[in-house]
Write an enzyme that holds these catalytic residues in place. Structure first.
Site, PDB file in Angstrom:
ATOM      1  CD  GLU A 127     -35.844  -4.048 -22.668  1.00  0.00           C
ATOM      2  OE1 GLU A 127     -34.948  -4.274 -23.505  1.00  0.00           O
ATOM      3  OE2 GLU A 127     -35.742  -3.186 -21.782  1.00  0.00           O
ATOM      4  CB  SER A 128     -37.604  -8.912 -27.237  1.00  0.00           C
ATOM      5  OG  SER A 128     -38.727  -9.459 -26.539  1.00  0.00           O
TER       6      SER A 128
END
Length: 225
Positions: free
Chosen positions: A118-119
């Protein structure tokens, strides 16, 4: 010489299981399935273990708009807001994920794999659709989960873990469907009664599961030493 395959493929294995990959090539008599664009991440299978390969269509434009989240880091929807000091230390993140995993009976390595996809550990990450923080929470989802500031790592991980826990319960501990719902939204999974036919979502699920399996293997190897 390597034979280059086409992008966004579903590979059916001889044991009946399927693996989604971005593209493939045949190297030294083995199929090399790449989980992302480029050649940095792949899984190899002997030729006799591959039963078939099919190209997956991209979703038509009208099906893209309702998707609640954009793709994870490394794809077209890569988080666009970054800061040089935005990453936690590995120790901080480990402690945070371990605590959230204990609270929700989730494997810490699964949470770590979601964070990576995700990040990539960027606490200030913001996607083009507005998802924020380590586990890329959309504003509405964050509010429902009681997350006041998605850029606060402890709040984001607590909310994202609770959300993933609820999805695993909803889909009877089917990790692939829970991850698909995390990426594309539960409405998409429910609409198609299973994995949505979105290339981005299928690649996301494959990427997270591949990373999770890698971490589990590494954990097992370390425990044997």
């Amino acid at each position: 010489m390597a034979l280059q395959g086409r992008a966004a493929e579903r590979v059916t294995l001889s044991n009946g299981f399927a693996q989604v990959c971005d593209h493939h090539e045949v190297v030294a008599g083995k199929y090399r399935l790449y989980t992302a664009k480029g050649i940095g991440s792949y899984i190899e299978f002997p030729v006799d273990q591959i039963a078939g390969i099919e190209v997956m269509p991209d979703p038509p434009p009208e099906l893209v708009a309702p998707v609640e989240k954009t793709s994870p880091a490394g794809t077209a929807g890569m988080p666009v807001a970054n800061a040089a000091d935005a990453k936690l230390t590995p120790g901080d993140l480990h402690e945070m994920l371990a605590s959230a995993g204990t609270a929700h009976n989730l494997d810490e390595d699964l949470l770590a794999s979601v964070v990576k996809a995700e990040s990539n550990g960027n606490v200030r990450a913001v996607s083009r659709a507005g998802a924020k923080g380590l586990m890329q929470l959309m504003p509405g989802t964050a509010a429902d989960l009681g997350v006041e500031d998605s850029f606060r790592p402890e709040q984001n991980v607590r909310g994202g873990s609770a959300y993933l826990d609820s999805l695993l319960t909803r889909y009877h501990d089917n990790v692939a469907l829970a991850l698909a719902a995390y990426n594309a939204g539960p409405a998409a999974v429910d609409k198609y009664h299973g994995m949505p036919p979105y290339r981005e979502t299928k690649l996301y699920v494959a990427r997270v599961i591949h990373e999770f399996n890698r971490r589990v293997r590494e954990r097992a190897k370390n425990s044997d030493q």
